[in-house]
Scaffold this active site. Structure first.
Site, short mmCIF file in Angstrom:
data_model
loop_
_atom_site.label_atom_id
_atom_site.label_comp_id
_atom_site.label_asym_id
_atom_site.label_seq_id
_atom_site.Cartn_x
_atom_site.Cartn_y
_atom_site.Cartn_z
N ARG A 118 -9.15 1.23 -36.78
CA ARG A 118 -10.11 2.16 -35.85
C ARG A 118 -10.80 1.44 -34.87
NH1 ARG A 118 -11.99 3.19 -41.28
NH2 ARG A 118 -10.88 5.17 -42.19
N LYS A 140 -8.40 5.07 -20.48
CA LYS A 140 -7.42 6.05 -20.82
C LYS A 140 -6.36 5.49 -21.46
CE LYS A 140 -8.63 10.37 -18.26
NZ LYS A 140 -7.68 11.42 -17.28
N GLU A 182 -0.77 6.17 -6.11
CA GLU A 182 -2.09 6.24 -6.52
C GLU A 182 -3.03 5.65 -5.63
OE1 GLU A 182 -2.67 7.98 -9.28
OE2 GLU A 182 -1.18 7.69 -10.62
N LYS A 224 -12.20 3.84 -8.47
CA LYS A 224 -11.89 4.29 -9.87
C LYS A 224 -13.18 3.69 -10.64
CE LYS A 224 -9.34 5.28 -13.32
NZ LYS A 224 -7.80 5.31 -13.85
N GLU A 234 -14.15 12.24 -18.57
CA GLU A 234 -13.77 13.15 -17.82
C GLU A 234 -14.47 14.66 -17.92
OE1 GLU A 234 -9.54 12.76 -16.91
OE2 GLU A 234 -9.32 14.82 -16.81
N ARG A 238 -14.36 12.81 -12.69
CA ARG A 238 -13.11 11.93 -13.20
C ARG A 238 -11.96 12.92 -12.86
NH1 ARG A 238 -12.24 7.38 -17.56
NH2 ARG A 238 -10.15 7.06 -16.92
N ASN A 242 -7.17 13.13 -11.03
CA ASN A 242 -5.83 13.66 -11.47
C ASN A 242 -5.04 14.56 -10.20
OD1 ASN A 242 -5.77 12.67 -14.05
ND2 ASN A 242 -7.27 14.46 -14.61
N HIS A 245 -1.57 15.39 -10.59
CA HIS A 245 -1.15 14.86 -11.79
C HIS A 245 -0.41 16.36 -12.62
CE1 HIS A 245 -2.36 11.06 -11.09
NE2 HIS A 245 -2.28 10.58 -12.20
N HIS A 249 2.79 15.77 -13.90
CA HIS A 249 3.36 15.75 -15.26
C HIS A 249 4.48 16.76 -15.65
CE1 HIS A 249 -0.63 13.86 -16.99
NE2 HIS A 249 0.19 12.69 -15.93
N HIS A 262 6.35 7.72 -12.84
CA HIS A 262 4.89 8.49 -12.79
C HIS A 262 4.31 8.72 -11.31
CE1 HIS A 262 1.03 10.04 -13.87
NE2 HIS A 262 0.36 9.18 -13.29
#
Lengths: 368, 368
Positions: A118, A140, A182, A224, A234, A238, A242, A245, A249, A262
């Site tokens: 955990r 992330k 990026e 960032k 987010e 934030r 993206n 993205h 994606h 990516h």
């Protein structure tokens, strides 16, 4: 060496940027408090740099797991060797995972750290430009599902990010360009001055001039870190990170993980967002042209794969973490240096953008 | 109906306890804010109660996934049908997962909620006594690895816990007794009065007297909620809740998940902890006898499986989330109503306890 801080209260952590940080491993060592460390890397990066990291960790109980290289292997079941090694060696809650590699390694190792017992500490040692300027900072982590990218994951902040700019020397052209996508993103969404600086220094960057690279990495990490500190999970701004993205994606999932990098998908996705913003009257022709020109100079593709239809794009874009009530929420630039997250746009303009982008032949290098 | 609160600041949530809470589904409905809900249950509980829950959610977009029943299926790969359904149906970040079932379903559905899109809300609807008094409260979620129990997981608090005591009517004897093991635990670790109450009312409890059950569940949940509120991520006193769990997990992992129920293993583990405490002079013969007598009256086993050797026990116990520096940290009672977490005990006493417990034939019912 430069040092920044991601300010998240008791979960704050440093970002170290500079040459020779793996050769002289103090920064990596300083990120580890317990007596056990597992270096998670891949079959490409491991042979190049893992021994240096392991030397920096001499005196600790150190293990290494090498994952297969590539986005196609960023899956839940590929985490099993990591968990198995941790358990076989009796690694405890105080053990640290060191993510040594690009974005895929960082996402996977970070997610393993989030889940093992955990949650155990981890340190990011990004070795690709993309990971250095983006994915290693901000916590992330996660893996892909065959139906959607990064759909299984956790927010789990690293204890430190150690960016050795020397590792960029071994990075292949395509990977390097993907990182620049990026970098450009930070200029478009929030920093017109940085965008202009990139226009001036793109030549130096693609020649991998160390001073230019360090500046680009530092400014990207600053951007960032500021956004993450303001909005860790987010809830708001934030999401601006993206840019490109949701389109990107859809490309990655649609053509199969690993065919495009990516960063390549993000580059095209950002241009699609700019093109849509132009159709909405939010961005001028000239601004779109500037973004596209910089993307071309970075060595990035500018058109979506021809085999992705408009319908398929829309279907894939609806599976997005920003989606709400079935709407496709997009990050759209409103100027160079400014962007917004919105579902309030003319869907015809999106349709036209998708049609144009999937119909035209690629102007840039073709990709398998 | 009784209502408690788990006080965790902005992540606080209610626990509702009473009969008919599924028949009249307002409490389940109130835990859901978005317009999408996925009911995760298993093949045993689903046919009994899922329709009631789904009726309570009428008007929402509702899906159901039924997992196979049993601890043996509490694995990472068994989560795939959950993620697949969520993605196929386009479930968004605002979607809620409803965990309908026992501890295994709660742990798995909660972990899926922790990971899907890096975290979506979930509601616990526990239908076994064990889940009602323990696992549904407190946000521990996760799955097993073949090398260790609950080794992959997350802390992820539910939005609400809805305990319908009517569901206990369909619970088989073994499952019911397993829940009583965790109830007894609260008395041993922190509440001598409650322990005495249990001694007085064990007959009523095993006859499933509704009033006695409601009291036992409420007092257990109160104890759990107080400990979780004080120590959400188990930095200190929350570890006391693991009385019997280090021994118990060794049993479950050692003989193969699913042969013993978790509560059965905890019952024997708690007795082993008591026996070790007796050898250390911390607990009197009479106190050990009282714990054992209550365990027997609850219908629980009192001896470890004969096929687990001392060496194997020790090996398995070293793989424990409480372990530090290779030491086996244990929760040991110091009186009925008090316990401590410690690695400061005579290892010979542990060895003698393991020898005695694995050597003797089981006095209770035999288990496959």
């Amino acid at each position: 060496m430069e040092q920044l801080e991601v300010d998240l209260g008791e979960r704050s952590y440093p970002i170290h940027i500079g040459p020779g940080l793996l050769e002289h491993g103090e920064r990596v060592r300083a990120g580890i408090r317990g007596h056990q460390a597992l270096v998670v890397t891949n079959t490409t990066v491991g042979p190049l740099y893992a021994e240096r990291v392991e030397q920096a960790l001499a005196g600790l109980e150190v293990e290494r797991v090498e994952l297969p290289d590539g986005e196609a292997y960023k899956t839940l079941d590929q985490l099993d060797p990591v968990f198995t090694r941790l358990l076989e060696r009796g690694f405890e809650r105080g053990a640290t995972i060191v993510a040594l590699g690009g974005g895929v390694v960082g996402d996977m190792a970070g997610f393993a750290a989030a889940c093992y017992q955990r949650g155990v500490p981890f340190v990011q040692v990004p070795t690709t430009l993309l990971a250095q300027v983006d994915s290693s900072v901000g916590g992330k982590t996660g893996v892909n599902h065959r139906l959607g990218k990064n759909m299984i994951g956790a927010f789990h902040q690293p204890r430190a990010v150690v960016i050795d700019t020397d590792t960029l020397a071994t990075l292949d052209e395509r990977q390097f360009a993907a990182g620049l996508a990026e970098v450009i993103k930070y200029g478009v969404i929030g920093d017109a001055d940085f965008f202009a600086w990139l226009e001036e220094h793109m030549g130096a960057l693609t020649e991998r001039d160390p001073a230019a690279l360090t500046t680009a990495i530092r400014r990207s990490c600053e951007a960032k870190a500021a956004i993450v500190a303001a909005d860790e999970r987010e809830g708001g701004q934030r999401a601006l990170l993206n840019l490109g993205h949701t389109f990107g994606h859809a490309i990655e999932t649609g053509i199969g993980y690993g065919r495009w990098l990516h960063g390549e998908a993000v580059a095209v996705g950002s241009l699609m967002a700019a093109e849509l913003a132009r159709r909405l009257g939010w961005l001028s022709d000239e601004e779109v042209h500037r973004i596209e020109a910089l993307t071309v100079r970075a060595g990035l593709p500018t058109r979506a794969p021809a085999d992705l239809s408009r319908a398929r794009f829309l279907e894939l874009m609806r599976v997005d973490k920003k989606a709400r009530g079935g709407e496709i929420r997009l990050v759209l630039p409103t100027a160079i240096g400014n962007a917004t997250v919105t579902a309030d746009y003319d869907p015809e303009a999106l349709a036209a953008t998708l049609d144009e982008h999937h119909a035209l032949p690629a102007r840039s290098v073709s990709r398998g």
